[in-house]
Every structure is written in structure tokens, then in C-alpha cells.
Design an enzyme around this catalytic site. Sequence first.
Site, PDB file in Angstrom:
ATOM      1  N   HIS A 214       0.872  -1.174   0.000  1.00  0.00           N
ATOM      2  CA  HIS A 214       0.000   0.000   0.000  1.00  0.00           C
ATOM      3  C   HIS A 214       0.912   1.228   0.000  1.00  0.00           C
ATOM      4  CE1 HIS A 214      -3.132  -2.778   2.006  1.00  0.00           C
ATOM      5  NE2 HIS A 214      -3.382  -2.685   0.710  1.00  0.00           N
ATOM      6  N   GLU A 438       2.149  -5.614  10.572  1.00  0.00           N
ATOM      7  CA  GLU A 438       1.628  -4.250  10.735  1.00  0.00           C
ATOM      8  C   GLU A 438       2.571  -3.539  11.693  1.00  0.00           C
ATOM      9  OE1 GLU A 438      -0.912  -2.884   9.203  1.00  0.00           O
ATOM     10  OE2 GLU A 438      -1.900  -4.617   8.279  1.00  0.00           O
TER      11      GLU A 438
END
Length: 621
Positions: A214, A438
Site C-alpha cells: 500500500h 503491521e
Amino acid sequence: MFILSFLVAKCTDITLGSCSDVPYTKTMYPNLLDQKSREVVEFSSEYILMSVLHNLLQGECNPDLRLLSCSILAPRCEKDKMIKPCRHVCENLRKNCLPAFDTIDMAWPYFLDCDRFFAGEEEGCFDPLAKLRELAEEDLTVEVPTTLIQFTHHSYSKMVSILKKTASRCSHIARTYSIGRSFEGRDLFVIEFSTNPGHHDPMKPEFKYIGNMHGNEVVGKELLIYLAQYLCSEYLLGNPRIQTLINNTRIHLLPSLNPDGYELAAEEGAGYNSWINGRQTAQNLDLNRNFPDLTSEVYNRAGLRWARLDHIPIPQSYWEGKVAPETKAVMKWMRAIPFVLSASLHGGELVVTYPYDFSRHPLEEKMFSPTPDEKMFRLLSKAYAGAHPIISDKSEARCGGNFVKRGGIINGAQWYSFTGGMADFNYLHTNCFEITLELGCEKFPLEEELYSAWHENKESLLTFMEMVHRGIKGIVSDTFGNPIKNARITVKGIRHDVITAADGDYWRLLPPGRYIISAHAVGYSKVMKRVTLPARMKRAGRVDFVLRSLDTKPKNFLLGPMENIYEQYDPLELFDPHAQHAQSEPREGRGQPTQHNEKPWWWSYFSSLGQHKPLWLLKQR
């Protein structure tokens, strides 16, 4: 008299604005390009290029390139005699700066041809960069660290330059390569570390990290750039841990899978914590929703006793949708290299997730959905989380605090369910186990926060890479010692096989325990072995198999021959990952991308030159 006056050239003051800081005061016309006057030089494409290179290359190789260019456009003059710049200076600068030109698809300027316009030391040349080096040495008032990393954000061109410089510095153990191009034409660059760069060595496991899937989640991208520099420097310094890792592993680092999205996010600047801008590709596709949904296929097959639940082909219906070139490139990469272990680096939370990411019940958004390798995935996830000082912190009043009671890890579908993820695809289409990292609640942090991010993640990054050596490994061969490709390695009680690579070698990640392992292939007998992996064992156990050839092939073998792991008509095999993709589908609201029949984006800098534009800067196609 006319001819005589033409031949007598004299030294004159340097009045070119871009050359006002050269280490000499006099020049001569005509210059080395036979440009007759200052006015001719100032309106030339060569001078315009020199004036804008700093912007085009985003600061790379400057002011070095500008000063070297000045030594040609405004050459040094002493006693009415022109002095050429030294050839070795040009050659060194070209070696260091050519990657920056490659990044923007620009040819090396003809007027910096080291053989044509420069001279050897025996001819009395001068070094136009000598003063610059002296100033740099004076600035070194503090001791330089042994592993020097600049903890900054890297634009695409700076990232490529750093990767290529790192590979050049450690050329005996590193190389850069591209797995393809983004929609807007940016190369998806990988830096590889191995004792045999560019080649798969039998019995040496393949590992990969992928960042910036992303585009607005940038911490992973920067960490992989830092990691590349760290691995190179520490290997050269003799760090035994790093040398052992690289000597026994083939490591691939892909810092940015979505460079187009990153460039859009970077326009907002660091500190802008947007959850939208730059996340998707130039085609407005979320790469982590763009892979084939093989998890649903597994759930559909699960009740069939003999159905294969691994190495599942890509359904033909998948190709009817919109598939990003970045997705195709990374899928083709996965097929080309027998990866064993992988992690994708993201941002927005602080937790480690593992497959499956898609819930076994489509209507349940948060449902525990384990793979047959649940124990191994938990071990892998804990390895990263346990070495991370923040993730392993028991405080709930922090980023990622919601996952403290789970040990900082969670099954992906139990967190939130989605289809088309890269981790599930890795597991179900190839041998590779992939988890998702993450790495923080701020997706595009300020530059001053990057050192802390590196400090927090360095040990985890190294520890996770070392996990590729858990379980068992070996070679499957026939009775004549010939390797058997695509043989299946089955673990009793775990409904997920791995297959052998071209050299007959395999790696099967397993947690400590007792297992019954079998190897079988079409046309060969099946061989079984009992294996015990002690809890303290940190290296893969060696388990080889020798299969005896059968006179006839079995009638039924796991729903089909091993050679048909992938479908007969496979668009991925026909896909050229290095082609330009943005030809009929320009990005909304943005300029037209570079195409083979169009000029590159920097061509507009020379629009004022009319018919005298620098065609020599265009690379030959």
C-alpha cells in the site's frame, strides 16, 4: 588576418551562472564542444540539462555532475591554453551516477563521454572535483559509524540509487534486479543477498520481504532499504550472525511493490496520516485484494477426501477481472523462485497476522480461520512479535494495545476478513509461508521517527529471516541419483504438501515434534520416514528420499499428474512483467505515463529548444 585571428583564442572570465563556483576563474571559447561563445552555451541543450539535473535526479550526484559538466562547457584555461578534465574522475562519477540516470530512463549525456572529452593524467589533466572532496573531508569532524545509514524517507529514484550502490559495494554477495514494472512504468526493484547472486543453490532456502504494498504505508519500505545497507555493511565487517545468514540463505528484499502509490502519498508529505491517498495503485486497485481467491476454493474442497488443498491453480474466471501488472509481476516472481518464507510489511496497526485472511464462513467478518499449519504460523508470528520491544510490551495503552492479550499476533480472518490477499495466495499456490507485519499506527511518519522504527524492528527482521531454517529439508532423487522435480512431501496429519524444486530439493517448515514424512511422485514408489525435531533445534533437519521407478503409473494420484500443477492455458506465463502497461488506461487527473512511442516525463524541461531538443538523452529501444 581573418584566419590568424580565428586561431588565436585567449582565456576569458567565467560568466556562466551555473559554473560560478568552479575551482578556477578562466575559461576559453570555443569550448570542448566547439561552442563559440557564452551565449551559445547558455542556449544549448547541454547547459539546460546541467542546470536541471539536480531536480531531475532529486539531488543525486550533485554538485559533482554539475562541476564535471562545467569542466566541458567552460573548460579551465591557463596562459591561453585549455586544460582538459581528468578521465579517471569522469569514469568514477559515471560508475556511481549511472544508476540514477537509469532510474529516470535517461541516457548518459554524450558530452560526458569519458574517452572523447577527457584526458589522462600523463596529458596534464585537472581534477574538477578535487576542491569538493577537500571540503567534504574537512566536514568529517566526527567518527563515521561502522554501518552508516541515513534514516530518511527515500523517493523512488533515491531508493533505486541506494539499492544499486549497496549492491555495487557488496557485489560478491548482492545484486539488484527488477521483477517487472508498475502501471506507470517504474521498475519493481529487488536487492538480493546470497553467496551466489542470481542463482538458486540446491539446499539453500529462498526468503523474501515485500514492502510498500500500500503506497501510503511507508515504514516497511524504509526498513527494507535500511536492512539492505545493514546486511551489506555488517557482512563486510565480519559480523558472524550476518555472514552465517547470508552464507546459508538467499534473501530477496522488495522495498516497494507500489511505487506509483508511494509517489502520490509522498505529495502529501510525511506526517500526513491518510488512509486513502496512495494506498491503491495508479489503476485504483488495492494490491492486497487483487490476488486470486484460492481460500474459497479450499473451503469448497475441504470435504472431499482426496482433493488437493495446496498448489491450487488460478481459476480462469480470475483473469476476467482487472489484474494489476504489479500483481502479475509478483505472482510470476513467486513461481520463478522456490520461496520458503516471506513477510509483507504494512502500517496502520502494530500486530503480526497470519493466514487465513479470509473467513471460512463468508458472512463472518471476524472468525478464527486456521490453515493446516496453524502451529507453524503461530511460531513464525511469535518469532517476530517476541523480538519486537513494543509488540511484546504488556501495556494496553499504546498502539497495538488491543492485541496484548493475544501476544501481539492474530489470525488474519479473526481480525477482519477479506479476499484476494497475498498471504493466502502464497500459501495456497506455492510452497511459501507468508505472514503480514503491521508496523505502527502511523502510516507515513515524520523523518525523525524512522530511526526508532529501525531500532524497534531490526532484531525482529533478522530473527524472522533465521526462521526459514526451521523444520526439515532434503533432496528427492531416483535410484540413479537424478533429482525428481515436483515430487510431493507430505506430513501425516497436516493436509498441506510442499513440492520439490528443479534440483529435487525441498524445505518443509515445521514446529518441534514427531512426524511421519513421505515423498511420492508420479511413476515412482512412495517412501516414508519418521522424523523427530527437538524443541531446541534451530537448524533444519536433513531428510533425503530415494524413490524407485515403477513400471506403470498409478491410476489415481491426487486428482491428476504433478506436471499439471498450473492450468494448461495460463495467462501468467504469457505476461511480460517488464513491458509498459499504461498505454490505454491513463490515471485519472494525472499526466500521461511514459510509453514506448512517447517521450519520458522529463522531456518537457527542454520544450524551449524547439527542433534542438536533446535526442541524445533518449535511450535506444
